[in-house]
Scaffold this motif. Structure first.
Motif, PDB file in Angstrom:
ATOM      1  N   ASP A 123      -2.750  -6.962  -4.506  1.00  0.00           N
ATOM      2  CA  ASP A 123      -1.645  -7.513  -4.036  1.00  0.00           C
ATOM      3  C   ASP A 123      -0.500  -7.548  -5.167  1.00  0.00           C
ATOM      4  O   ASP A 123       0.566  -8.421  -4.869  1.00  0.00           O
ATOM      5  CB  ASP A 123      -2.032  -8.729  -3.358  1.00  0.00           C
ATOM      6  CG  ASP A 123      -2.423  -8.841  -2.013  1.00  0.00           C
ATOM      7  OD1 ASP A 123      -2.246  -7.614  -1.559  1.00  0.00           O
ATOM      8  OD2 ASP A 123      -3.092  -9.582  -1.419  1.00  0.00           O
ATOM      9  N   LYS A 144       3.504  -7.807  -5.125  1.00  0.00           N
ATOM     10  CA  LYS A 144       3.878  -7.946  -3.566  1.00  0.00           C
ATOM     11  C   LYS A 144       4.507  -9.354  -3.264  1.00  0.00           C
ATOM     12  O   LYS A 144       4.488  -9.647  -2.392  1.00  0.00           O
ATOM     13  CB  LYS A 144       2.789  -7.748  -2.686  1.00  0.00           C
ATOM     14  CG  LYS A 144       2.168  -6.208  -2.695  1.00  0.00           C
ATOM     15  CD  LYS A 144       1.093  -5.822  -1.791  1.00  0.00           C
ATOM     16  CE  LYS A 144       0.792  -4.799  -1.846  1.00  0.00           C
ATOM     17  NZ  LYS A 144      -0.653  -4.119  -1.013  1.00  0.00           N
ATOM     18  N   LYS A 204       1.335   1.599  -7.335  1.00  0.00           N
ATOM     19  CA  LYS A 204       2.564   0.925  -6.734  1.00  0.00           C
ATOM     20  C   LYS A 204       3.874   0.954  -7.512  1.00  0.00           C
ATOM     21  O   LYS A 204       3.950   0.422  -8.643  1.00  0.00           O
ATOM     22  CB  LYS A 204       2.010  -0.476  -6.476  1.00  0.00           C
ATOM     23  CG  LYS A 204       3.372  -1.128  -5.707  1.00  0.00           C
ATOM     24  CD  LYS A 204       3.263  -2.699  -5.443  1.00  0.00           C
ATOM     25  CE  LYS A 204       4.410  -3.361  -4.797  1.00  0.00           C
ATOM     26  NZ  LYS A 204       5.540  -3.026  -5.212  1.00  0.00           N
TER      27      LYS A 204
END
Length: 835
Positions: A217, A220, A584
């Motif tokens: 995560d 994010k 990402k």
């Protein structure tokens, strides 16, 4: 509750050690929880100034404290003077928040960012009165946990810790921390059962491989508390940090961190902007680092920095990029990050030969460097820094490695005309990298290369520094050694090894003595090359990168072949990514249009005669605050004003500073009831004085409190020298209270009063000092007509041989200023022209 109330007998001892604020806590943003079922402490095993610069500690501190039922506090390695105090008084080392002795914790967890802090880790346990060897600890001793990027070879220190966490700690906190609270109070074994459920935990004797935890995560969402608490004491890295990317796409074959944090994950722009605003407006930072292993590889970095500068330039906020590859660097980016304060020009070249660079999976073109240096010189840069590693297993051309570096630097310096600071160190083949099996230069080999460098760079255009090859050898023992390394670490600690990462504290004679006593050839074993099929001490750990990938990368290094950077559409999988774990990049973001910057406007009418004003504040300083020196006190207020949203006037020039002054800095350890501070403002704030005071107090750490403010006009005649608060200073009033009833009988009586008056006359300051006794206290009024002895501590030391801090609690109740008639007056009763 704060920790200095736990050990009242340390209040005087703290004044005898260097930087006592290291041990008192009370910083802005501290979290105080009490009587929670699970009590733990986290530590970066180095001095406070280093530990409070470590981002991992603050992330873990805030995340653990967000879990209901967990009380997470901090502890760092005490300097040797405070260690001596604790040992002499038999007081266990305690936490910063509420002073919990370490041996009363449930869990003591260490984040190991650097191998040479291991002796500090042992010292923290020993000072906390916890047996340092796992086998000697009982059921009532805390669980000892280690983690961090330098903990991926746990065999080397396995005798000292119960568990080692491999990977990013957010994963365990999110998935298992709540279960810890449910098991609190049931003993160590119940807590250990929770840890063993997480595959990222390693422990001695574990039969299955430990697999690195990856926080999927990351990026994010914004993490606004990741920079709290804010140290009151100036730290080594005095800046706010925004982690814009975790991991690195480049795959440098020597870089342990690059493999430890795979895959790279970039934070979304809007979250970065949220964190920047938090750091500026809630934490008071004026220097902010956009942090990552390779910040220049952040997608869309230049427009991000341009936007941040547009938003914050007028507030004198600067943004820095600590890790820039040459290929990601350009003058546009350099100009942006130097718009408020000029950033350094740094090149981590590692090795100068192009084939050698390809062997590292780097491509650092000397033509590109020379172009950058020439352009930088035209823009005003006069200095650049270069870093090299010696002993890399790659090509160095037809010359020796050090000779190639000398030739490379001389060519660049002659072509650019810029002076160079050059630093070099011996390469340490770290575990879990393609180079994990190659040999390491020993001390003699490393020093030979360094001396060649030093001799070749003897010129006014070069300044050369190096990391001790012997320190690199010790680091190699810990990072590459097996279980036998633990005995070396312990023996070195027992003989006084501390702060081995600090050149001024590292005592190589201790380590040499211990290593010479070993029944095995330590240098040969640590520095030798490992066979291709040989088992390694860290084989029980998986960073999720395939061993076949490491072998292939080592072969490509030998052939000077580059590998492509990591990307979303991976062409050469290393084994880390899957459907849940992957690269990402930041989401697309359109920066909003900003309104044009307007000139500062008057926001409130007043009768001070002009727009710019001076605000004079009265504030108190007590509790933990008395252990902060003047420069740190000034820094505390500078932050508080920025967080309060109060606009101050700044100095001009290279490094703008807010215009803050103090009437007479308070000596360390002296309480202040009404200290005097002044600031210049471009206009008077549009709020009541009470609201202004309340706003500032909201952002002050424990022990500081503003209680009064008065506004004065600045002099209109710009040719006249402004009268400073210090220039108006005329004296102070004090109350001295003996520490005990026994001392009261000795110090507060008529004969002692006569003695004080006689000594003042002998010292030639009879007219300056007036003494009075009342209710068992000594009242002193000091009016410094001749400025001969205007420091109360110095005066008291001259009168008696004893340290005044051993005899008295000293409180300054008022500062006096000369009024327009040449008489002493309160600072808030001066004529407006004197401000």
């Amino acid at each position: 509750m704060t920790n200095i109330t736990v050990h009242k007998d340390l209040s005087r001892e703290l004044l005898k050690v260097s930087k006592p604020a290291r041990y008192t806590g009370g910083e802005l943003g501290c979290i105080y929880k009490k009587d929670e079922p699970l009590k733990m402490a986290i530590s970066f095993p180095d001095m406070y100034e280093i530990g409070m610069s470590n981002q991992a500690i603050r992330i873990l501190y805030n995340r653990y404290n967000a879990v209901k039922g967990i009380q997470c506090e901090r502890v760092f390695a005490p300097a040797q003077d405070f260690e001596e105090v604790l040992r002499n008084k038999n007081i266990p080392l305690f936490t910063l928040e509420t002073g919990i002795p370490l041996n009363e914790l449930d869990i003591l967890a260490f984040s190991i960012g650097y191998e040479l802090t291991l002796t500090n880790l042992l010292n923290i346990m020993d000072l906390g009165q916890i047996p340092i060897r796992r086998a000697d600890r009982g059921p009532n001793d805390p669980l000892i946990i280690a983690g961090g990027p330098a903990a991926t070879n746990p065999e080397a220190f396995s005798d000292f810790v119960d568990y080692v966490y491999i990977g990013e700690g957010e994963v365990f906190i999110n998935e298992y921390a709540a279960s810890l609270t449910a098991s609190a109070g049931e003993g160590k074994e119940a807590l250990a059962e929770i840890l063993r459920q997480d595959p990222a935990y390693w422990w001695p004797g574990k039969e299955t491989k430990t697999v690195r935890a990856i926080y999927t995560d990351f990026g994010k969402g914004s993490v606004l508390r990741s920079n709290l608490p804010i140290a009151s004491l100036t730290t080594v890295q005095e800046h706010g940090v925004i982690e814009i990317m975790r991991g690195c796409p480049n795959g440098c074959r020597f870089c342990h961190a690059g493999y430890f944090y795979r895959p790279f994950r970039q934070k979304d722009v809007h979250d970065i902007l949220d964190e920047a605003e938090h750091l500026v407006s809630n934490c008071g930072f004026r220097n902010i680092t956009l942090s990552s292993l390779s910040s220049g590889d952040y997608k869309g970095l230049l427009p991000l920095v341009e936007h941040l500068n547009k938003v914050y330039n007028s507030r004198h906020i600067s943004f820095q990029l600590p890790s820039l590859r040459v290929n990601s660097l350009n003058l546009s980016l350099l100009s942006e990050i130097s718009s408020v304060r000029r950033s350094g020009l740094t090149f981590a070249v590692e090795t100068p030969d192009s084939a050698g660079q390809r062997g590292l999976n780097k491509d650092v073109s000397r033509d590109k460097i020379l172009q950058l240096l020439k352009e930088a010189r035209e823009k005003g840069w006069k200095l650049a820094k270069f870093y090299f590693m010696l002993g890399l297993p790659v090509e160095s051309g037809d010359t020796t490695e050090s000779e190639a570096i000398v030739n490379f630097l001389q060519e660049l310096q002659m072509g650019s005309g810029i002076k160079f600071n050059v630093n070099a160190g011996v390469f340490i083949p770290k575990p879990h990298t393609p180079f994990e099996r190659v040999r390491q230069l020993n001390d003699q080999e490393g020093m030979k290369e360094i001396m060649t460098l030093k001799d070749g760079l003897k010129s006014k255009n070069f300044k050369f520094g190096f990391h001790s090859p012997y320190s690199s050898f010790i680091e190699g023992i810990i990072s590459r050694g097996d279980k036998r390394a633990g005995d070396i670490i312990e023996k070195a600690f027992r003989r006084g090894a501390r702060f081995d990462a600090w050149d001024e504290y590292h005592d190589r004679s201790i380590w040499k003595e211990v290593i010479n006593e070993c029944d095995w050839d330590v240098e040969k074993e640590i520095c030798r090359e490992r066979g291709a099929e040989e088992s390694l001490p860290w084989d029980s750990i998986s960073l999720r990168v395939n061993s076949s990938y490491f072998k292939e990368e080592k072969c490509k290094s030998s052939e000077s072949v580059l590998s492509a950077p990591c990307e979303e559409d991976c062409r050469k999988p290393c084994g880390v990514c899957n459907k849940d774990i992957h690269v990402k990049n930041p989401d697309e973001y359109t920066f909003p249009d900003l309104p044009p910057v307007k000139e500062v406007e008057q926001t409130e009418t007043h009768d001070l005669g002009e727009e710019s004003v001076k605000a004079v504040f009265g504030f108190s300083k007590k509790d933990q605050a008395i252990y902060l020196g003047h420069l740190d006190t000034a820094h505390v207020f500078e932050r508080a004003f920025q967080c309060s949203g109060i606009t101050l006037s700044f100095t001009q020039g290279f490094n703008p500073k807010p215009k803050i002054e103090f009437a007479h800095p308070l000596s360390l350890g002296v309480l202040g009831r009404q200290e005097i501070m002044g600031v210049e403002m471009p206009y008077k704030p549009a709020m009541t004085n009470d609201d202004l005071i309340g706003k500032i107090n909201e952002f002050l750490p424990t022990g500081f409190s503003v209680n009064t403010v008065k506004f004065y006009p600045l002099q209109k005649d710009k040719t006249r020298k402004k009268k400073t608060l210090m220039g108006s200073y005329a004296g102070s009033e004090y109350i001295l209270t003996p520490y005990s009833d026994e001392q009261t009988a000795i110090l507060v009586n008529d004969s002692m009063l006569d003695y004080f008056q006689e000594k003042a006359e002998e010292l030639g300051v009879k007219g300056d000092y007036t003494f009075k006794i009342d209710e068992g206290k000594l009242f002193i009024q000091a009016r410094f007509h001749n400025k001969k002895m205007n420091n109360i501590i110095k005066f008291l030391r001259e009168i008696r041989e004893a340290d005044p801090m051993d005899e008295w609690i000293i409180e300054r109740t008022k500062l006096l200023a000369l009024n327009e008639k040449g008489r002493s007056s309160d600072y808030f009763n001066l004529d407006s022209s004197q401000s």
